[in-house]
Enzyme design. Structure first.
Site: not given
Ligand code: PAF
Length: 273
Positions: A33, A146, A182
């Protein structure tokens, strides 16, 4: 860094800002992140991150209740990474009324993770759309781990004419190849040792295809290797990275995607080539 919880505070803080770069998250932040924040900083404008665990994207029996909420640690990490504003709304702020209007994803959402998590991508696209409307960014940064989510967000932004540049950022990995997530925190020490097998399986599919094996056979072999190693495999699949459909002779970039469970922890990963 300023932390705000309400839409009114957020709008007041961002009034007149045309170049906001947005990093939406569900918190419990890790190095991956923070790399997204660094990437956001490179794009120039003030960086806004959100932390919101979105009930709408969790199915019945999934980990919404136990999803780690670590806002204090997240705020510190974001400030250290150079984030300017943390938007940390509660559920009432995002969904003051029952959310009966939702973003309907295209059919590409029904395969891969969508096949195993019905309604998941409608929940993701709905909250991302809503956060985009609240933050009104010029650009938004998402992790490529993702892959299907990022692909669908790109489609949403393009097809709904959202004036937002969608930026993907490469997956961060531990030294043994495990993609940062996470959910890695759920892994027992024994499971953590096994977890890099998922990335190894993806690399194995790539090597098999390069060696001339048919894509279906290569994916099936990887799924069966993972299964034999104790994983419960949702899917291992090869797609055209641009269309998210089965590769064709015109495919120029392939993506191998997988989702599998180790114990109760569901991990996903992908590689492109
Ligand atoms: O990837 C994520 O952490 C979640 O799917 C997001 C894009 C913040 C939406 O809740």
């Amino acid at each position: 860094m300023r932390t705000v919880h309400s839409t009114a505070e957020l709008r007041a803080l961002l009034a007149g800002e045309q170049r906001v770069v947005f990093v939406p998250t569900m918190g419990n932040l890790h190095r991956g992140h923070l790399r997204l924040i660094h990437r956001a900083r490179e794009l120039g404008g003030p960086v806004v991150a959100s932390v919101f665990v979105n009930r709408l994207q969790f199915g019945a029996g999934e980990d919404f209740d136990r999803y780690p909420r670590t806002l204090m640690d997240d705020a510190q990490a974001l400030a250290d990474a150079g984030c300017d504003v943390l938007f940390a709304p509660d559920e009432q702020t995002i969904y003051p009324n029952p959310q009966t209007v939702v973003v309907q994803p295209p059919s590409e959402a029904d395969q891969l993770c969508g096949e195993h998590r019905p309604g998941h991508f409608a929940g993701v696209l709905t909250v991302v759309c809503k956060l985009f409307n609240l933050v009104q960014p010029a650009a938004a940064v998402f992790g490529e781990k993702d892959f299907q989510q990022l692909w669908l967000i790109r489609q949403m932004a393009a097809q709904l004419a959202m004036p937002i540049r969608i930026v993907g950022h490469a997956t961060e990995r531990d030294a043994d190849g495990l993609a940062l997530s996470s959910r890695n925190r759920y892994l027992s020490p024994v499971e953590r040792k096994v977890a890099p097998q998922l990335y190894a399986a993806l690399c194995g599919v790539r090597e098999s295809i390069h060696a001339g094996m048919a894509v279906g056979a290569a994916a099936a072999a990887a799924a069966s290797t993972l299964g034999a190693g104790g994983w419960e495999v949702d899917y291992v699949a090869v797609r055209d990275a641009a269309s998210l459909r089965e590769p064709t002779p015109e495919t120029t970039t392939w993506v191998v995607l997988a989702a599998a469970r180790l114990g109760s922890t569901r991990l996903i990963d992908n590689i492109t080539f």
